[in-house]
Design an enzyme around this catalytic site. Structure first.
Site, mmCIF file in Angstrom:
data_model
loop_
_atom_site.group_PDB
_atom_site.id
_atom_site.type_symbol
_atom_site.label_atom_id
_atom_site.label_comp_id
_atom_site.label_asym_id
_atom_site.label_seq_id
_atom_site.Cartn_x
_atom_site.Cartn_y
_atom_site.Cartn_z
ATOM 1 N N ARG A 112 63.861 -8.479 50.331
ATOM 2 C CA ARG A 112 64.426 -8.640 51.640
ATOM 3 C C ARG A 112 64.476 -7.708 52.530
ATOM 4 N NH1 ARG A 112 66.600 -11.983 47.825
ATOM 5 N NH2 ARG A 112 68.042 -10.474 47.169
ATOM 6 N N GLU A 149 73.719 -3.448 35.061
ATOM 7 C CA GLU A 149 74.956 -3.855 34.213
ATOM 8 C C GLU A 149 74.675 -3.954 32.834
ATOM 9 O OE1 GLU A 149 78.089 -7.733 33.539
ATOM 10 O OE2 GLU A 149 76.176 -7.911 35.060
#
Length: 231
Positions: A112, A149
């Site tokens: 984006r 993560e």
């Protein structure tokens, strides 16, 4: 035929009427005084709040629950990008912010960041440089890994991204910053090519992650500008 006019009676009635009018105070109150004359009455309306660009853009962004996985509230900016007026105003605002810095390149983070960054580069008459995920760019590239993560990932930039020039002014741009892992890796790539990052600009800032290690490292190396701060 003759008619007899009774002037005395008429005079007495007139005198009685005059007397009644004189007895009534000139400024006496009447219930009619409470009635509004619609012909001359003008409605007074409270001034409406004119939303700021920040408010308009924030309202145009869609929240999508449980995407891309359960428990995540995804900020979908495509509904903002579809609004030509708002998209144009946002790009013009950024262009005005950076026009004094002689920006030579706008660097956009996949994916984006490409949408916003290329439009900003056009407005600034600057070059656009993409930073992509590993294996997406042709030719010679340099890579930078960053922590996720679970595990690691890496992003890449072309070696000749800034045409071999050193010390060029660049703006790094993406749609959102959360933990800052990708943005921090992008900054390291820019530094390795010896360019100067004037600012990292993002549309949305998730401030709950501002204490993360990568975020703090970003703050030490450049300024972060966000239009919308989300708790």
């Amino acid at each position: 035929m003759f008619f007899k006019l009774n002037f005395s009676k008429g005079m007495s009635v007139l005198k009685k009427k005059d007397k009644d009018e004189l007895d009534k105070p000139i400024n006496s109150f009447s219930n009619e005084d409470l009635l509004l004359d619609d012909s001359s009455h003008t409605d007074v309306k409270m001034a409406k709040h004119k939303p700021t660009l920040r408010e308009e853009i924030e309202n145009s962004i869609t929240n999508v629950a449980d995407f891309p996985k359960k428990g995540i509230l995804f900020k979908d900016i495509t509904t903002f990008l579809q609004n030509g007026k708002l998209f144009n105003e946002y790009i013009q605002m950024l262009a005005h912010r950076y026009q004094a810095y002689k920006v030579e390149y706008v660097v956009g983070i996949e994916a984006r960041g490409f949408m916003i960054g290329s439009a900003l580069a056009f407005a600034l008459n600057a070059g656009f440089v993409p930073i992509r995920k590993k294996g997406k760019l042709p030719g010679k590239v340099i890579s930078q890994s960053y922590s996720l993560e679970y595990g690691k990932d890496s992003i890449e930039i072309k070696e000749d991204a800034f045409s071999g020039l050193k010390g060029v002014n660049v703006i790094l741009i993406d749609d959102l910053i959360a933990t800052g892992g990708t943005a921090n890796a992008a900054l390291k790539l820019i530094k390795r090519l010896e360019a100067k990052c004037i600012e990292f600009s993002c549309l949305i800032n998730l401030i709950e992650f501002s204490g993360e290690k990568d975020r703090q490292e970003i703050d030490k190396n450049t300024h972060v500008f966000s239009l919308i701060d989300v708790e």
